[in-house]
Design a protein around this motif. Structure first.
Motif, PDB file in Angstrom:
ATOM      1  N   ALA A 116      23.414  40.918  46.059  1.00  0.00           N
ATOM      2  CA  ALA A 116      24.065  40.314  44.896  1.00  0.00           C
ATOM      3  C   ALA A 116      23.119  40.259  43.705  1.00  0.00           C
ATOM      4  CB  ALA A 116      24.567  38.918  45.247  1.00  0.00           C
ATOM      5  N   TRP A 117      21.843  39.917  43.944  1.00  0.00           N
ATOM      6  CA  TRP A 117      20.864  39.900  42.854  1.00  0.00           C
ATOM      7  C   TRP A 117      20.671  41.305  42.285  1.00  0.00           C
ATOM      8  CZ3 TRP A 117      19.935  35.891  40.207  1.00  0.00           C
ATOM      9  CH2 TRP A 117      19.791  34.635  40.768  1.00  0.00           C
ATOM     10  N   VAL A 118      20.608  42.307  43.164  1.00  0.00           N
ATOM     11  CA  VAL A 118      20.467  43.687  42.692  1.00  0.00           C
ATOM     12  C   VAL A 118      21.639  44.045  41.789  1.00  0.00           C
ATOM     13  CG1 VAL A 118      20.317  46.108  43.375  1.00  0.00           C
ATOM     14  CG2 VAL A 118      19.165  44.361  44.746  1.00  0.00           C
ATOM     15  N   HIS A 125      29.712  45.305  53.722  1.00  0.00           N
ATOM     16  CA  HIS A 125      29.878  44.038  54.431  1.00  0.00           C
ATOM     17  C   HIS A 125      30.614  43.078  53.513  1.00  0.00           C
ATOM     18  CE1 HIS A 125      28.762  40.405  56.739  1.00  0.00           C
ATOM     19  NE2 HIS A 125      28.592  41.241  57.740  1.00  0.00           N
ATOM     20  N   GLU A 126      31.492  42.274  54.059  1.00  0.00           N
ATOM     21  CA  GLU A 126      32.263  41.336  53.249  1.00  0.00           C
ATOM     22  C   GLU A 126      31.371  40.264  52.620  1.00  0.00           C
ATOM     23  OE1 GLU A 126      35.334  39.703  55.609  1.00  0.00           O
ATOM     24  OE2 GLU A 126      36.393  41.605  55.897  1.00  0.00           O
ATOM     25  N   GLY A 127      31.793  39.800  51.455  1.00  0.00           N
ATOM     26  CA  GLY A 127      31.128  38.670  50.823  1.00  0.00           C
ATOM     27  C   GLY A 127      30.335  38.997  49.573  1.00  0.00           C
ATOM     28  N   LEU A 128      30.080  40.280  49.305  1.00  0.00           N
ATOM     29  CA  LEU A 128      29.261  40.634  48.150  1.00  0.00           C
ATOM     30  C   LEU A 128      29.938  40.214  46.850  1.00  0.00           C
ATOM     31  CD1 LEU A 128      26.794  41.960  46.920  1.00  0.00           C
ATOM     32  CD2 LEU A 128      27.941  44.165  47.083  1.00  0.00           C
ATOM     33  N   TYR A 129      31.211  40.525  46.712  1.00  0.00           N
ATOM     34  CA  TYR A 129      31.944  40.173  45.491  1.00  0.00           C
ATOM     35  C   TYR A 129      31.935  38.661  45.268  1.00  0.00           C
ATOM     36  CZ  TYR A 129      35.938  39.304  42.419  1.00  0.00           C
ATOM     37  OH  TYR A 129      36.741  38.853  41.408  1.00  0.00           O
ATOM     38  N   ASP A 130      32.237  37.885  46.312  1.00  0.00           N
ATOM     39  CA  ASP A 130      32.283  36.425  46.175  1.00  0.00           C
ATOM     40  C   ASP A 130      30.917  35.852  45.807  1.00  0.00           C
ATOM     41  OD1 ASP A 130      34.967  36.399  46.802  1.00  0.00           O
ATOM     42  OD2 ASP A 130      34.632  36.063  48.942  1.00  0.00           O
ATOM     43  N   THR A 131      29.849  36.408  46.386  1.00  0.00           N
ATOM     44  CA  THR A 131      28.503  35.907  46.092  1.00  0.00           C
ATOM     45  C   THR A 131      28.125  36.192  44.646  1.00  0.00           C
ATOM     46  OG1 THR A 131      27.832  36.289  48.388  1.00  0.00           O
ATOM     47  CG2 THR A 131      26.079  35.999  46.772  1.00  0.00           C
ATOM     48  N   PHE A 185      42.504  41.940  48.352  1.00  0.00           N
ATOM     49  CA  PHE A 185      41.875  42.015  47.034  1.00  0.00           C
ATOM     50  C   PHE A 185      40.363  41.832  47.109  1.00  0.00           C
ATOM     51  CE2 PHE A 185      41.762  41.953  42.555  1.00  0.00           C
ATOM     52  CZ  PHE A 185      40.885  40.950  42.166  1.00  0.00           C
ATOM     53  N   SER A 186      39.910  40.821  47.876  1.00  0.00           N
ATOM     54  CA  SER A 186      38.473  40.564  47.968  1.00  0.00           C
ATOM     55  C   SER A 186      37.750  41.720  48.645  1.00  0.00           C
ATOM     56  CB  SER A 186      38.217  39.254  48.729  1.00  0.00           C
ATOM     57  OG  SER A 186      38.700  39.365  50.053  1.00  0.00           O
ATOM     58  N   HIS A 187      38.374  42.270  49.714  1.00  0.00           N
ATOM     59  CA  HIS A 187      37.748  43.397  50.405  1.00  0.00           C
ATOM     60  C   HIS A 187      37.687  44.613  49.491  1.00  0.00           C
ATOM     61  CE1 HIS A 187      36.514  46.015  53.648  1.00  0.00           C
ATOM     62  NE2 HIS A 187      37.511  46.842  53.347  1.00  0.00           N
ATOM     63  N   GLN A 188      38.736  44.803  48.699  1.00  0.00           N
ATOM     64  CA  GLN A 188      38.759  45.927  47.769  1.00  0.00           C
ATOM     65  C   GLN A 188      37.621  45.800  46.758  1.00  0.00           C
ATOM     66  OE1 GLN A 188      42.257  46.147  45.274  1.00  0.00           O
ATOM     67  NE2 GLN A 188      42.188  48.369  45.204  1.00  0.00           N
ATOM     68  N   ASN A 189      37.384  44.593  46.278  1.00  0.00           N
ATOM     69  CA  ASN A 189      36.287  44.390  45.330  1.00  0.00           C
ATOM     70  C   ASN A 189      34.937  44.571  45.992  1.00  0.00           C
ATOM     71  OD1 ASN A 189      37.128  43.449  42.479  1.00  0.00           O
ATOM     72  ND2 ASN A 189      38.548  42.380  43.831  1.00  0.00           N
ATOM     73  N   ASP A 190      34.796  44.141  47.246  1.00  0.00           N
ATOM     74  CA  ASP A 190      33.553  44.392  47.973  1.00  0.00           C
ATOM     75  C   ASP A 190      33.268  45.886  48.031  1.00  0.00           C
ATOM     76  OD1 ASP A 190      32.821  41.796  48.502  1.00  0.00           O
ATOM     77  OD2 ASP A 190      33.885  41.699  50.406  1.00  0.00           O
ATOM     78  N   GLN A 231      29.352  32.394  37.827  1.00  0.00           N
ATOM     79  CA  GLN A 231      30.251  31.350  37.343  1.00  0.00           C
ATOM     80  C   GLN A 231      29.718  29.951  37.667  1.00  0.00           C
ATOM     81  OE1 GLN A 231      34.195  32.240  38.850  1.00  0.00           O
ATOM     82  NE2 GLN A 231      34.139  34.326  38.059  1.00  0.00           N
ATOM     83  N   GLN A 232      29.612  29.619  38.944  1.00  0.00           N
ATOM     84  CA  GLN A 232      29.213  28.270  39.317  1.00  0.00           C
ATOM     85  C   GLN A 232      27.730  28.000  39.056  1.00  0.00           C
ATOM     86  OE1 GLN A 232      30.479  27.270  43.314  1.00  0.00           O
ATOM     87  NE2 GLN A 232      32.399  28.390  43.090  1.00  0.00           N
ATOM     88  N   HIS A 233      26.887  29.032  39.149  1.00  0.00           N
ATOM     89  CA  HIS A 233      25.437  28.850  38.972  1.00  0.00           C
ATOM     90  C   HIS A 233      24.915  29.725  37.830  1.00  0.00           C
ATOM     91  CE1 HIS A 233      25.474  26.628  42.716  1.00  0.00           C
ATOM     92  NE2 HIS A 233      26.060  27.652  43.317  1.00  0.00           N
ATOM     93  N   TYR A 234      25.680  29.789  36.751  1.00  0.00           N
ATOM     94  CA  TYR A 234      25.338  30.695  35.651  1.00  0.00           C
ATOM     95  C   TYR A 234      24.009  30.326  34.996  1.00  0.00           C
ATOM     96  CZ  TYR A 234      25.622  33.190  31.210  1.00  0.00           C
ATOM     97  OH  TYR A 234      25.344  34.001  30.140  1.00  0.00           O
ATOM     98  N   SER A 235      23.819  29.037  34.664  1.00  0.00           N
ATOM     99  CA  SER A 235      22.602  28.641  33.944  1.00  0.00           C
ATOM    100  C   SER A 235      21.358  28.861  34.788  1.00  0.00           C
ATOM    101  CB  SER A 235      22.697  27.177  33.515  1.00  0.00           C
ATOM    102  OG  SER A 235      22.865  26.327  34.644  1.00  0.00           O
ATOM    103  N   GLU A 236      21.432  28.528  36.109  1.00  0.00           N
ATOM    104  CA  GLU A 236      20.282  28.759  36.990  1.00  0.00           C
ATOM    105  C   GLU A 236      19.982  30.243  37.127  1.00  0.00           C
ATOM    106  OE1 GLU A 236      22.938  26.960  37.626  1.00  0.00           O
ATOM    107  OE2 GLU A 236      22.470  25.128  38.748  1.00  0.00           O
TER     108      GLU A 236
END
Length: 379
Positions: free
Chosen positions: A212-214, A49-55, A25-30, A61-66
């Motif tokens: 991820a920022w892009v 590359h793996e990790g884009l979706y999670d980042t 699932f995570s790779h599919q979202n990446d 979610q965890q750093h929404y306000s920042e």
């Protein structure tokens, strides 16, 4: 029971085949996220590359306000940055570098003495003649720092023959680190992920964070379309003579937060002579009309501070020295936190000590102090 076993035996190979052919699932979202990224960064390309979706999800979610605060400032300044990059014939993708480096913190100070939104180190600041002293650090100036960043990116693009990702990594860290990675790998044309793999020179997620920022800027609840940012509206003015910041904001009725946010290069409470400042467009004419008066207020304040300093020194000199170490220890020591409007003369008078003593106790080389600074005072 036998029929159930037969059914399970028949289904088991099918389940195995299904798990081998359907991606995680995570790779599919990446993969989905990278398909969207390609459209945003074209003509630049980068391997998935793996990790884009999670980042992305962590930022939302965890750093929404920042993230929201960072993007509020980014959307205000990015049209200006995009314009400067276009004029310099540089890829527009570089406009996202401040998000990667400083997360748009106006007083960011990172490793290797990198400072400001664009993370300019002292060597680069000296190369392009930025002012960096005890009163002004133009690496924090949103306009002048942008000009230096553009020039440095042009230099790096020439050095790396137009390779955007090598240029990006060299700007983020240093050309020495990129060159060292290329030598270690021994490849003629290493991928950006290969270069990033050297954890002694780069964080393991620097490229993923950048992408991820892009992505966040164009998709989701924090995208520019959803946040409806206001354009950058500032006017530059040169302060020819020293002026107190508090006098300027009070007389011109400028919000203190607005002035500090748009003038982060100023250190302390004074605008020194021959310094460029950023004002609301409708306040520039007022400033030019009142500049002489503002400087006069500064001189009057300096005179009052000098009198207070002389009075405090006189009181301190007339105080008897403690007769024994025991009496000195009994008086105690305090830590004073500098507040807005404080000067050494006023602090010395308040605590019945001399300015010279405060400077000696705190190893100060000048009378310059900053808001929030802690001073040791022996009483």
């Amino acid at each position: 029971m036998k029929q159930s076993r037969r059914l399970f035996v028949r289904i088991l190979p099918l389940l195995f085949l299904y798990t081998q052919t359907i991606p995680l699932f995570s790779h599919q979202n990446d993969t989905i996220y990278y398909q969207r990224i390609y459209k945003l960064i074209a003509p630049e390309s980068i391997q998935p590359h793996e990790g884009l979706y999670d980042t992305v999800q962590t930022r939302l979610q965890q750093h929404y306000s920042e993230s929201r605060q960072a993007l509020t400032d980014f959307y205000t300044f990015s049209p200006y940055w995009k314009e400067q990059l276009q004029q310099a014939e540089l890829p527009e993708i570089f406009q996202y570098l401040p998000l990667l480096i400083s997360q748009m913190k106006p007083h960011y100070y990172g490793n290797f003495q990198k400072a400001g939104w664009w993370g300019i180190d002292r060597t680069t600041g000296i190369r392009y003649h930025l002012r960096m002293d005890s009163l002004v650090d133009e690496r924090f100036d949103p306009v002048k720092a942008t000009g230096v960043a553009v020039k440095e990116l042009q230099r790096l693009m020439q050095l790396y023959e137009g390779n955007v990702w090598e240029c990006l990594l060299a700007y983020y860290s240093s050309p020495a680190n990129v060159n060292g990675c290329k030598i270690r790998l021994g490849l003629d044309n290493p991928s950006p992920w290969d270069l990033q793999s050297d954890l002694h020179r780069f964080p393991s997620d620097v490229l993923t964070s950048f992408l991820a920022w892009v992505y966040i800027c164009h998709h989701g609840s924090l995208s520019q379309q959803q946040m409806h940012s206001s354009p950058l509206l500032i006017s530059n003015a040169v302060c020819r003579e020293p002026v107190q910041i508090a006098d300027l904001t009070n007389l011109l009725e400028i919000e203190q937060d607005w002035f500090e946010r748009h003038n982060p290069s100023l250190i302390g409470t004074i605008i020194p002579a021959a310094t460029t400042i950023h004002l609301p467009p409708d306040k520039r004419a007022d400033f030019e009309r009142e500049e002489t008066h503002l400087h006069q207020l500064y001189l009057e304040r300096q005179t009052a501070d000098s009198i207070a300093k002389a009075k405090a020194d006189s009181i301190a000199q007339s105080k008897p020295e403690p007769s024994t170490p025991k009496e000195s220890a009994k008086s105690g020591t305090i830590t004073y936190i500098v507040k807005k409007g404080d000067v050494l003369g006023k602090i010395a008078q308040k605590h019945h000590v001399s300015v010279a003593e405060i400077k000696r106790w705190n190893h100060l080389k000048s009378d310059m102090i900053q808001i929030g600074q802690k001073l040791i005072i022996h009483q």
